[in-house]
Write an enzyme that holds these catalytic residues in place. Structure first.
Site, PDB file in Angstrom:
ATOM      1  N   GLU A 128       4.321   5.409   3.517  1.00  0.00           N
ATOM      2  CA  GLU A 128       5.742   5.347   4.487  1.00  0.00           C
ATOM      3  C   GLU A 128       5.720   4.507   5.652  1.00  0.00           C
ATOM      4  O   GLU A 128       7.816   3.952   6.247  1.00  0.00           O
ATOM      5  CB  GLU A 128       5.619   6.810   5.108  1.00  0.00           C
ATOM      6  CG  GLU A 128       5.830   8.061   3.936  1.00  0.00           C
ATOM      7  CD  GLU A 128       6.929   8.127   2.836  1.00  0.00           C
ATOM      8  OE1 GLU A 128       7.194   7.202   2.537  1.00  0.00           O
ATOM      9  OE2 GLU A 128       7.538   8.529   3.284  1.00  0.00           O
ATOM     10  N   THR A 181      16.087   3.266   4.783  1.00  0.00           N
ATOM     11  CA  THR A 181      15.993   4.486   5.282  1.00  0.00           C
ATOM     12  C   THR A 181      16.264   3.941   6.596  1.00  0.00           C
ATOM     13  O   THR A 181      16.409   4.677   7.752  1.00  0.00           O
ATOM     14  CB  THR A 181      14.734   5.089   5.051  1.00  0.00           C
ATOM     15  OG1 THR A 181      14.301   5.965   3.927  1.00  0.00           O
ATOM     16  CG2 THR A 181      14.041   6.158   6.455  1.00  0.00           C
TER      17      THR A 181
HETATM   18  P1  ADP Z   1      13.334   6.500   0.058  1.00  0.00           P
HETATM   19  O1  ADP Z   1      13.838   7.517   1.017  1.00  0.00           O
HETATM   20  O2  ADP Z   1      13.831   6.903  -1.992  1.00  0.00           O
HETATM   21  O3  ADP Z   1      11.423   6.515  -0.314  1.00  0.00           O
HETATM   22  P2  ADP Z   1      13.048   4.585   1.273  1.00  0.00           P
HETATM   23  O4  ADP Z   1      13.964   3.336   1.300  1.00  0.00           O
HETATM   24  O5  ADP Z   1      12.681   5.526   1.952  1.00  0.00           O
HETATM   25  O6  ADP Z   1      13.598   5.198   0.109  1.00  0.00           O
HETATM   26  O7  ADP Z   1      11.556   3.094   0.354  1.00  0.00           O
HETATM   27  C1  ADP Z   1      12.057   2.120  -0.556  1.00  0.00           C
HETATM   28  C2  ADP Z   1      11.149   1.196  -0.072  1.00  0.00           C
HETATM   29  O8  ADP Z   1       9.854   0.998  -0.264  1.00  0.00           O
HETATM   30  C3  ADP Z   1      11.675   0.110  -0.380  1.00  0.00           C
HETATM   31  O9  ADP Z   1      12.495  -0.736  -0.272  1.00  0.00           O
HETATM   32  C4  ADP Z   1      10.701   0.210  -1.588  1.00  0.00           C
HETATM   33  O10 ADP Z   1      11.111  -1.440  -2.567  1.00  0.00           O
HETATM   34  C5  ADP Z   1       9.464  -0.075  -0.797  1.00  0.00           C
HETATM   35  N1  ADP Z   1       8.772   0.263  -2.097  1.00  0.00           N
HETATM   36  C6  ADP Z   1       7.226   0.053  -2.171  1.00  0.00           C
HETATM   37  N2  ADP Z   1       6.980   0.201  -2.525  1.00  0.00           N
HETATM   38  C7  ADP Z   1       7.197   1.806  -3.570  1.00  0.00           C
HETATM   39  C8  ADP Z   1       6.937   1.701  -4.328  1.00  0.00           C
HETATM   40  N3  ADP Z   1       6.361   2.369  -5.025  1.00  0.00           N
HETATM   41  N4  ADP Z   1       7.592   2.973  -4.818  1.00  0.00           N
HETATM   42  C9  ADP Z   1       9.208   3.161  -3.723  1.00  0.00           C
HETATM   43  N5  ADP Z   1       9.871   2.290  -3.126  1.00  0.00           N
HETATM   44  C10 ADP Z   1       8.716   1.377  -2.817  1.00  0.00           C
END
Ligand code: ADP
Length: 306
Positions: A128, A181
């Site tokens: 995260e 986020t």
């Molecule tokens: P969410 O709340 O849907 O998780 P976020 O914006 O917090 O969305 O996180 C997504 C970010 O994390 C994006 O920048 C994405 O490229 C990165 N990321 C890296 N690995 C992953 C993964 N396995 N699954 C989803 N997002 C990923």
């Protein structure tokens, strides 16, 4: 056991009055992931289907969370991961949390459950941190524990599993715009007034009590957010109309899922949750904005074998 396939649930964080501390896991929306034991140390992501995400271990949350577990374990080998994404990153239903939680949960199964659920949450929080610069636990905790979870404290980490009433269903609508986020955190104020604080902790206590006593009326009265929603809802087109439509269709409450743009509603019974899905959808049909909509029971198990 050499390899396992797991379901990694989507999660709704905050749940109106529980910013950064409350979350729930969905039963029928989520990713899948295959984790395989390898003799070579380290973690290799060999396949990602469904979304365009980095394969590099240190750029993918599954890799970063997995390495945190690997470094803390006495296992000398490594893992290979295949990720099948259904949850779009940036949709507000815990896409990154599903991968972080799924990876560490599966790896722990393959190394004879060396770690507790609480420790798995701590490893998943590193994923995260990569996704949003903040090691928050409100998505990864329900993804690992299942049901509703409360992060009572971050230092030390203290996760309280909360009862999930059997007839509670979630409706989640995702308008097709992306909100990172990290961006939706930037617009939040860092101070709150005592007046707003009193309302918020009254509601959070009420919601937790309502969940334990299965008092749907109390759950409904408590699903209010006077702090985050007024600021963040500005980023979500049609938010007020969608919320009003959900409430008029019989939802117990409605708010922003995580950092948005997804909007969630909780309802008593699947039938009401379906009607709520229809009325919420109508708002976006009228606005002319593409969307996905899901109705799901709250998942009592979190990440699980499939
Ligand atoms: P969410 O709340 O849907 O998780 P976020 O914006 O917090 O969305 O996180 C997504 C970010 O994390 C994006 O920048 C994405 O490229 C990165 N990321 C890296 N690995 C992953 C993964 N396995 N699954 C989803 N997002 C990923």
């Amino acid at each position: 056991m050499k390899e396992i396939k797991v379901f990694c649930p989507a999660t709704i964080a905050n749940v109106s009055c529980g910013f950064d501390v409350l979350g729930l896991a969905l039963e029928s929306v989520g990713d899948e992931m295959l984790v395989r034991k390898k003799e070579t140390p380290g973690i290799k992501i060999t396949k990602i289907e469904g979304q365009d995400l980095p394969l590099e271990t240190n750029k993918n949350v599954a890799g970063v969370a997995g390495l945190a577990l690997l470094n803390a374990s006495n296992y000398k080998g490594g893992f290979e991961i295949e990720i099948f994404k259904n949850i779009k990153p940036g949709s507000g239903i815990g896409s990154s949390a599903a991968s972080s939680a799924g990876a560490v949960w599966a790896m722990n199964e393959l190394i004879d459950k060396q770690f507790s659920k609480l420790e798995l949450v701590q490893f998943a929080m590193q994923g995260e941190k990569l996704a949003s610069n903040v090691a928050h636990a409100d998505n990864v905790a329900p993804a690992i524990f299942g049901g509703f979870t409360l992060v009572r404290s971050y230092e030390p980490l203290d996760i309280v599993p909360v009862n999930t009433p059997n007839q509670l269903y979630a409706t989640v609508i995702h308008p097709q715009i992306e909100i990172k986020t990290s961006d939706s955190r930037k617009i939040l104020k860092t101070n709150i007034s005592l007046e707003k604080g009193i309302k918020q902790w009254g509601n959070l206590g009420g919601l937790i009590a309502g969940l334990f006593t299965e008092d749907y009326e109390l759950i409904s009265r408590s699903l209010e957010d006077h702090i985050i929603e007024p600021v963040r809802s500005i980023l979500i087109p049609g938010f007020d109309a969608v919320k009003a439509s959900a409430i008029s269709a019989g939802a117990l409450g409605c708010g922003i899922s995580g950092s948005g743009p997804s909007i969630f509603a909780l309802s008593k019974g699947q039938e009401t949750a379906q009607i709520v899905a229809q009325t919420m959808s109508k708002v976006y049909e009228e606005i002319g904005l593409d969307f996905d909509v899901h109705v799901s029971k709250i998942c009592s198990k979190g990440v699980k074998l499939i």
